[in-house]
Design an enzyme around this catalytic site. Structure first.
Site, PDB file in Angstrom:
ATOM      1  CG  HIS A  82      -6.278   6.419   4.934  1.00  0.00           C
ATOM      2  ND1 HIS A  82      -5.257   6.582   4.027  1.00  0.00           N
ATOM      3  CD2 HIS A  82      -7.408   6.383   4.207  1.00  0.00           C
ATOM      4  CE1 HIS A  82      -5.747   6.654   2.803  1.00  0.00           C
ATOM      5  NE2 HIS A  82      -7.055   6.528   2.885  1.00  0.00           N
ATOM      6  CG  ASP A 107      -1.896   1.188   1.186  1.00  0.00           C
ATOM      7  OD1 ASP A 107      -2.775   1.197   0.299  1.00  0.00           O
ATOM      8  OD2 ASP A 107      -1.777   2.105   2.020  1.00  0.00           O
TER       9      ASP A 107
END
Length: 313
Positions: free
Chosen positions: A280, A127
């Site tokens: 996040h 990610d």
């Protein structure tokens, strides 16, 4: 197929230390995790480019007289610009489509030619966090990877110095002061280390399969642009898988209304997977996606060969 995930140490580029994370994950539809972290939405990025026409506003005059030839000329020029813009975007779309078809053929041939291919694959979930949506004018500011086989140094995470202001701290919590300093590597410094790390996890003679949520339209194009900007190419033995289509397939199989975007947060909550780490952030999203991947492949009864057919280069 259901991937097996071991509890693993975290390897940060700055310290290269090994530290074991807490207790083993227990995930299931009924499990609930206690977390004091605020849950933020996952990536909701749109594909750059595409093949839609860019409309150009034209001024309209109600005055009589004037030079009609000039007005006609300006209109013609603007029309030509619009056509050229549309053609450029269409050519970009056709090029990306051709690359996708070529990569799918490559994977199919790999499967057909090598019956032991599955045992040679290295699956790595990754990610990125960035300064914004567009890959041309923005930069990666954090990257995390996790080899789903587990083991020593199976997790890699680092901040990245973008050399610019970070305007979206409210999204991921990463500020300009955190990344714009001498102790944080710039992308051109990080890429050789990243390549070396992935190679150290790679099974000899096999390919690396890098998995991300919304990989096709965000993570992979962004990564590719950063590599190109630093005069590097994505290795030819890297394959990529986007879990977004898998998530949509699961929603469809369950009879649920299928949105165009299924966020990682929504999947984590759907499967009752607790949030680990700050919301996040790249490493937190990687941990979540590694567990989500297990559930997606289980629900779809998807073998490794089937998973590979959705990969692209």
């Amino acid at each position: 197929m259901c991937f097996s995930l071991l509890q693993i140490p975290r390897c940060k580029i700055h310290t290269l230390t090994n530290s074991w994370w807490g207790s083993l994950y227990k995930f299931g539809r009924g499990s609930v995790g206690n977390s004091s972290f605020k849950v933020l939405g996952s990536h909701k990025y749109e594909l750059e480019g595409g093949y839609s026409r860019r409309w150009i506003r034209r001024s309209v005059s109600t005055e009589t007289g004037g030079n009609k030839d000039t007005l006609s000329s300006k209109t013609s020029i603007r029309h030509e610009i619009s056509e050229e813009t549309s053609n450029i975007k269409l050519n970009t779309y056709e090029l990306e489509t051709t690359e996708i078809e070529r990569s799918q053929y490559y994977v199919q041939q790999k499967i057909a030619d090598n019956k032991d291919l599955e045992s040679l694959l290295t699956f790595i979930v990754f990610d990125i966090e960035t300064t914004g949506f567009g890959r041309e004018n923005n930069r990666i500011i954090e990257i995390a990877l996790q080899d789903i086989r587990g083991g020593v140094n199976s997790t890699f995470q680092t901040l990245v110095n973008p050399g610019r202001y970070v305007p979206n701290t409210h999204i991921h919590g990463i500020s300009s002061n955190m990344v714009n300093r001498s102790g944080v590597p710039r992308m051109e410094q990080l890429i050789p280390i990243l390549l070396q790390y992935i190679q150290s996890r790679q099974i000899p003679g096999g390919d690396v399969v890098l998995i991300a949520h919304n990989a096709r339209t965000f993570d992979v194009p962004f990564l590719k642009r950063e590599f190109s900007r630093s005069s590097y190419e994505i290795p030819s033995d890297w394959l990529f898988i986007d879990t977004l289509p898998l998530a949509r397939a699961v929603m469809k199989s369950k009879g649920s209304k299928v949105p165009s975007k299924v966020s990682l947060q929504a999947l984590r909550e759907y499967y009752g997977i607790p949030l680990v780490g700050s919301a996040h952030r790249a490493l937190s999203d990687v941990h979540s996606l590694a567990l989500v991947l297990q559930r997606l492949t289980y629900d779809l009864k998807l073998p490794i060969s089937g998973l590979l057919e959705s990969s692209f280069k």
